[in-house]
Write an enzyme that holds these catalytic residues in place. Structure first.
Site, PDB file in Angstrom:
ATOM      1  N   LYS A 135       0.831  -1.202   0.000  1.00  0.00           N
ATOM      2  CA  LYS A 135       0.000   0.000   0.000  1.00  0.00           C
ATOM      3  C   LYS A 135       0.869   1.257   0.000  1.00  0.00           C
ATOM      4  CE  LYS A 135      -1.910  -1.526   3.699  1.00  0.00           C
ATOM      5  NZ  LYS A 135      -2.750  -1.747   4.905  1.00  0.00           N
ATOM      6  N   GLY A 168      -8.050   3.302  11.183  1.00  0.00           N
ATOM      7  CA  GLY A 168      -8.536   1.993  10.745  1.00  0.00           C
ATOM      8  C   GLY A 168      -8.583   1.780   9.252  1.00  0.00           C
ATOM      9  N   THR A 169      -7.868   2.599   8.476  1.00  0.00           N
ATOM     10  CA  THR A 169      -7.936   2.441   7.023  1.00  0.00           C
ATOM     11  C   THR A 169      -7.344   1.109   6.560  1.00  0.00           C
ATOM     12  OG1 THR A 169      -5.905   3.758   6.883  1.00  0.00           O
ATOM     13  CG2 THR A 169      -7.982   4.891   6.466  1.00  0.00           C
ATOM     14  N   GLY A 170      -6.246   0.684   7.190  1.00  0.00           N
ATOM     15  CA  GLY A 170      -5.646  -0.592   6.803  1.00  0.00           C
ATOM     16  C   GLY A 170      -6.543  -1.757   7.135  1.00  0.00           C
ATOM     17  N   CYS A 171      -7.175  -1.710   8.304  1.00  0.00           N
ATOM     18  CA  CYS A 171      -8.123  -2.754   8.689  1.00  0.00           C
ATOM     19  C   CYS A 171      -9.275  -2.824   7.691  1.00  0.00           C
ATOM     20  CB  CYS A 171      -8.688  -2.466  10.084  1.00  0.00           C
ATOM     21  SG  CYS A 171      -7.471  -2.248  11.385  1.00  0.00           S
ATOM     22  N   THR A 209      -8.474   8.872   9.138  1.00  0.00           N
ATOM     23  CA  THR A 209      -7.685   7.740   8.631  1.00  0.00           C
ATOM     24  C   THR A 209      -7.561   6.616   9.649  1.00  0.00           C
ATOM     25  OG1 THR A 209      -5.647   8.843   9.379  1.00  0.00           O
ATOM     26  CG2 THR A 209      -6.329   9.203   7.089  1.00  0.00           C
TER      27      THR A 209
END
Length: 270
Positions: free
Chosen positions: A173, A208-211, A206
């Site tokens: 990412k 928790g964006t990866g989750c 932003t």
């Protein structure tokens, strides 16, 4: 109905962890289940405390799900220590879910370590080889490969190294890269690279964006999409969720997991 299991930490403020995962599954029309690896007392500003679950509790939760409602996809997030990783790896080798999306969570949005550094070798040895899709951000990828990834060729080489650790697909990412007007993600299957680009959104929403992205990929895989399709649609989903982020909290606010549902779905029902 398709089903998905998240194996991750709990975020009491609701923006990340299993709370974000379950919201994402629901927004995609997928029935969500969870196995909690750690209870994290956090909000949009900071992490107050982390209480890891014991390996037996983690294993029992996973067993309870698989023996009754076998998931079509599994998403793995926060694994706080080596014991948790070994327990999860043993369960997944036993139950062999059709697809596994692994988000190698190491640090919270606010900068708190969420994984013991001593667990890195176990992550590389026992967890990464289980992944259908591995979704590290840039700092996580650099930690896993052991050196900075700056140039386009270094990013590609980082993908190759992560793939060599056993991941079927690697999604590197680009959200943490600075100075770019777009957020560019690289997907690699051992042979070919796929590039996904979206306009960078200037926002504090932003948390928790990866989750959320990894859960969206898992939901799309559960729905029968190919990995490139699942990533493409998940990228569009997280971009939408960030663009319509919620003005909640005093720090990094949550994304809006249900914006499209509220805008198009519930109005037709209520």
């Amino acid at each position: 109905m398709k089903t998905a299991l998240t194996i991750a930490g709990s975020d009491c403020s609701g923006g990340a962890g299993i709370q974000a995962d379950l919201k994402t599954f629901a927004a995609h029309g997928v029935y969500g289940m969870s196995a909690i690896t750690a209870v994290v007392a956090e909000n949009t500003c900071r992490v107050l405390q982390i209480q890891p679950m014991t390996p037996d509790v983690i294993s029992s939760q996973i067993t309870a799900v698989f023996e009754d409602i076998p998931p079509d996809a599994v998403k793995i997030g926060m694994l706080p220590d080596s014991d948790a990783m070994v327990a999860v790896a043993q369960c997944l080798r036993q139950y062999r879910p059709p697809c596994v999306v692994i988000d190698p969570v190491m640090v919270s949005t606010g900068g708190t370590d969420l994984m013991q550094q001593t667990a890195l070798d176990v992550m590389r040895r026992d967890i990464i080889p289980l992944s259908t899709v591995l979704t590290p951000n840039l700092p996580e990828a650099e930690t896993l490969v052991g050196y900075p990834l700056t140039t386009p060729e270094e990013l590609r080489e980082g993908c190759r190294i992560l793939h060599s650790m056993g991941a079927q697909w690697v999604l590197l990412k680009g959200g943490h890269r600075t100075g770019d007007k777009t957020a560019e993600d690289l997907l690699f299957d051992g042979r070919s690279f796929f590039t996904y680009t979206a306009k960078r959104i200037e926002t504090n929403a932003t948390h928790g964006t990866g989750c959320t992205l990894s859960s969206a990929i898992a939901a799309n895989l559960a729905l029968g999409q190919t990995v490139p399709e699942a990533v493409e649609h998940a990228k569009a989903y997280i971009t939408m969720a960030i663009a319509h982020g919620l003005s909640l909290g005093k720090g990094h606010g949550p994304t809006h997991h249900f914006y499209a549902v509220y805008d198009h779905g519930l109005k037709a029902v209520l």
